[in-house]
Design an enzyme around this catalytic site. Structure first.
Site, PDB file in Angstrom:
ATOM      1  N   LEU A   8       0.849  -1.195   0.000  1.00 37.82           N
ATOM      2  CA  LEU A   8       0.000   0.000   0.000  1.00 37.82           C
ATOM      3  C   LEU A   8       0.882   1.242   0.000  1.00 37.82           C
ATOM      4  CD1 LEU A   8      -2.821  -0.974   2.528  1.00 37.82           C
ATOM      5  CD2 LEU A   8      -2.646  -1.426   0.069  1.00 37.82           C
ATOM      6  N   GLY A  11      -0.953   6.757  -0.052  1.00 34.39           N
ATOM      7  CA  GLY A  11      -1.146   7.918   0.821  1.00 34.39           C
ATOM      8  C   GLY A  11      -0.159   9.037   0.536  1.00 34.39           C
ATOM      9  N   ARG A  15       2.232  14.705   6.913  1.00 34.45           N
ATOM     10  CA  ARG A  15       3.156  15.210   7.930  1.00 34.45           C
ATOM     11  C   ARG A  15       4.593  15.329   7.440  1.00 34.45           C
ATOM     12  NH1 ARG A  15       1.816  11.238  12.651  1.00 34.45           N
ATOM     13  NH2 ARG A  15       0.803  10.122  10.946  1.00 34.45           N
TER      14      ARG A  15
HETATM   15  C1  UD1 Z   1      -3.015   1.844   9.702  1.00 35.10           C
HETATM   16  C2  UD1 Z   1      -3.932   0.847  10.390  1.00 35.10           C
HETATM   17  C3  UD1 Z   1      -3.614   0.824  11.893  1.00 35.10           C
HETATM   18  C4  UD1 Z   1      -2.163   0.459  12.077  1.00 35.10           C
HETATM   19  C5  UD1 Z   1      -1.258   1.398  11.305  1.00 35.10           C
HETATM   20  C6  UD1 Z   1       0.134   0.878  11.331  1.00 35.10           C
HETATM   21  C7  UD1 Z   1      -6.045   0.874   9.162  1.00 35.10           C
HETATM   22  C8  UD1 Z   1      -7.417   1.384   9.116  1.00 35.10           C
HETATM   23  N1  UD1 Z   1      -5.297   1.280  10.187  1.00 35.10           N
HETATM   24  O1  UD1 Z   1      -3.313   3.109  10.239  1.00 35.10           O
HETATM   25  O2  UD1 Z   1      -4.439  -0.111  12.531  1.00 35.10           O
HETATM   26  O3  UD1 Z   1      -1.849   0.509  13.454  1.00 35.10           O
HETATM   27  O4  UD1 Z   1      -1.654   1.464   9.923  1.00 35.10           O
HETATM   28  O5  UD1 Z   1       1.002   1.783  10.712  1.00 35.10           O
HETATM   29  O6  UD1 Z   1      -5.637   0.112   8.311  1.00 35.10           O
HETATM   30  N2  UD1 Z   1      -2.948   3.829   2.168  1.00 35.10           N
HETATM   31  C9  UD1 Z   1      -3.372   3.677   0.869  1.00 35.10           C
HETATM   32  N3  UD1 Z   1      -4.614   4.114   0.523  1.00 35.10           N
HETATM   33  C10 UD1 Z   1      -5.447   4.681   1.409  1.00 35.10           C
HETATM   34  C11 UD1 Z   1      -5.005   4.829   2.733  1.00 35.10           C
HETATM   35  C12 UD1 Z   1      -3.747   4.389   3.083  1.00 35.10           C
HETATM   36  O7  UD1 Z   1      -2.652   3.165   0.027  1.00 35.10           O
HETATM   37  O8  UD1 Z   1      -6.570   5.046   1.011  1.00 35.10           O
HETATM   38  C13 UD1 Z   1      -1.607   3.358   2.519  1.00 35.10           C
HETATM   39  C14 UD1 Z   1      -0.712   4.479   2.983  1.00 35.10           C
HETATM   40  O9  UD1 Z   1       0.012   5.003   1.899  1.00 35.10           O
HETATM   41  C15 UD1 Z   1       0.209   3.774   3.980  1.00 35.10           C
HETATM   42  C16 UD1 Z   1      -0.678   2.676   4.551  1.00 35.10           C
HETATM   43  O10 UD1 Z   1      -1.715   2.477   3.613  1.00 35.10           O
HETATM   44  O11 UD1 Z   1       1.300   3.173   3.349  1.00 35.10           O
HETATM   45  C17 UD1 Z   1      -1.234   3.027   5.906  1.00 35.10           C
HETATM   46  O12 UD1 Z   1      -2.047   4.150   5.808  1.00 35.10           O
HETATM   47  P1  UD1 Z   1      -2.180   5.190   6.965  1.00 35.10           P
HETATM   48  O13 UD1 Z   1      -3.140   6.237   6.570  1.00 35.10           O
HETATM   49  O14 UD1 Z   1      -0.833   5.636   7.399  1.00 35.10           O
HETATM   50  O15 UD1 Z   1      -2.840   4.268   8.102  1.00 35.10           O
HETATM   51  P2  UD1 Z   1      -2.830   4.526   9.622  1.00 35.10           P
HETATM   52  O16 UD1 Z   1      -3.868   5.515   9.959  1.00 35.10           O
HETATM   53  O17 UD1 Z   1      -1.459   4.781  10.076  1.00 35.10           O
END
Ligand code: UD1
Ligand code: CA
Length: 453
Positions: A8, A11, A15
């Protein structure tokens, strides 16, 4: 039963306060995404998918040489939504390993354990205990200790926020089950996102007992959200590398001031002074000494070479026993044979310098061949560029070049010729000849300098 890996990476990374998508920021010279990819490559996956979105074009361009399937997530509606974009491409019988593009130091060994245990139990989840779990999803267990669901920080009650066991986000799920569970996700939560974490509850409802795996260390599952975290992780990573090279027989003046941005091979009894940066693929042979503030990129430094402080060496080979610097610049496609001396303020580009040659002071040698034991005096310049094309200078064995000479290339100097100081060489020189092109010295007797009026 194959393995599909989904990284994934859609995002933005708000920050980071950056125009660059987060996964393109670099750790030890490689993008965060490249780190995750390189680890994923060790797992014998059938396919690797990268879900990209923010800064999409830039991500794909920068990472064009990665052998992956690119899946676009146009809007970033959550981690569950991200996986929904790719799931239809994955065969039902595959296991799907979910990785995060901003969690660069996960190891293949930990993932291998997760894959094995997940295949056995039907669901692999990587969790970890944290002193300060702020920001992470918390692992909720029932009275008998079984995992029942994950609650995100923003949705958690005060009591749930006290839980120290957190979701790393990394998991292994069979594709057909994942597909089914993803289909019934909703976004009724504090962030209005489709949470991948909600599939845990569904798995439990379907009677799957989740026994989590844990990483060897916290840093493996640490995500990068800010430049501060990136810098911390860089220092951590560099220190690990420094310790590794010391174990291989290298003396580091200061392990905290040593940076490898690529891969380094070292012989024994190598000595490296402070603030040395090694980039790309670098080999340092036995007994090599590297002086302070030196940068070496994609080069092979052979046995017994001494590099004095403040040199920059790129895409070159430095032959055994040679001495370079201080303040020398060796540019791409240069090969120094053995026992060559290159001194201060010398620039060499795309040249072959044969054994025993000396170019000790203030010279530019470009597109040249310099013969065995040639001595090049201070301030010698190969004029290799006519404004349109580059031309070669070929200097035979045992030629002696006095100070302050220019070689107007293309030009060829026969073996054992002598070029007198101050000569501008415009024509080929026969072996053993002495050439000189400077005007004869003359004196104006009793010359009086002008005086201020
Ligand atoms: C997520 C987890 C959380 C975990 C944390 C660990 C979920 C809902 N939450 O939270 O339980 O403790 O990671 O780091 O899964 N991304 C996409 N598309 C999106 C959203 C995110 O590709 O629509 C990718 C981001 O680029 C990133 C990863 O997914 O690489 C995590 O996304 P992020 O928004 O950082 O999740 P957290 O809120 O940190
Ligand atoms: Ca995150």
């Amino acid at each position: 039963m194959g393995l599909s890996i989904v990284i994934l990476a859609a995002g933005q990374g708000t920050r980071m306060k950056s125009e660059l998508p987060k996964v393109l920021h670099k750790l030890a010279g490689r993008t965060l995404l490249q780190h995750v990819h390189d680890t994923a490559e060790h797992l014998q996956a059938r396919d690797i998918y990268v879900v990209y979105g923010y800064g999409g074009e830039q991500v794909r361009e920068t990472c064009a040489d990665l052998f992956v399937n690119w899946i676009e997530q146009e809007q970033q509606l959550g981690t569950g939504h991200a996986v929904q974009q790719v799931i239809d491409d994955i065969p039902d019988t595959d296991d799907v390993l979910i990785l995060y593009g901003d969690v660069p130091l996960i190891t293949a060994a930990t993932l291998q354990r997760l894959i094995e245990s997940g295949r056995e139990s039907g669901f692999g989840l990587l969790t970890v205990e944290m002193e300060n779990p702020a920001g992470y999803g918390r692992i909720i267990r029932d009275g008998s200790g079984g995992i029942v669901r994950i609650v995100e920080q923003k949705d958690a009650t005060a009591e749930e926020l006290d839980i120290r066991e957190v979701n790393t986000g990394i998991m292994l799920v069979r594709a057909d089950l994942l597909k089914r569970w993803l289909a019934s996700l909703d976004n009724n939560n504090a962030q209005g996102e489709f949470y991948l974490t909600d599939i845990i509850e569904q798995a439990v409802n379907d009677g799957i007992g989740i026994i989590p795996e844990h990483p060897e260390s916290l840093v493996e599952v640490s995500g990068i959200n800010s430049r501060l975290q990136l810098a911390d992780m860089e220092r951590y990573y560099q220190l690990v590398q420094a310790h590794q090279v010391m174990r291989q027989g290298v003396t580091l003046a200061d392990p905290a001031r040593f940076d490898v941005r690529g891969s380094l091979q070292t012989g024994q009894d190598v000595e490296i002074d402070i603030n040395v940066i090694l980039e790309g693929e670098v080999t340092l042979g036995n007994r090599v000494r590297v002086g302070a503030n030196t940068i070496i990129r994609d080069s092979n430094i052979m046995d017994g070479v001494t590099i004095l402080p403040n040199c920059v060496i790129e895409e070159s080979v430095i032959g055994a026993g040679s001495r370079v610097g201080p303040f020398a610049r060796i540019r791409p496609d240069t090969a120094l044979e053995s026992n060559v001396h290159v001194g201060n303020f010398v620039e060499i580009k795309k040249s072959l310098v044969a054994r025993g040659a000396k170019i000790n002071h203030l010279s530019y040698i470009g597109d040249s061949e310099v013969g065995i034991n040639v001595n090049i005096g201070a301030g010698t310049i190969t004029c290799n560029y006519d404004g349109a094309n580059k031309h070669k200078t070929i200097i035979g064995d045992n030629v002696f070049v006095g100070s302050d000479c220019q070689f107007i290339a293309p030009v060829k100097i026969g073996a054992e010729a002598t070029i007198a100081a101050g000569t501008t060489v415009t024509e080929d020189v026969e072996p053993r000849d002495l050439v000189l092109s400077r005007v004869r010295q003359f004196a104006v007797k009793g010359w009086r300098r002008p005086e201020k009026g």
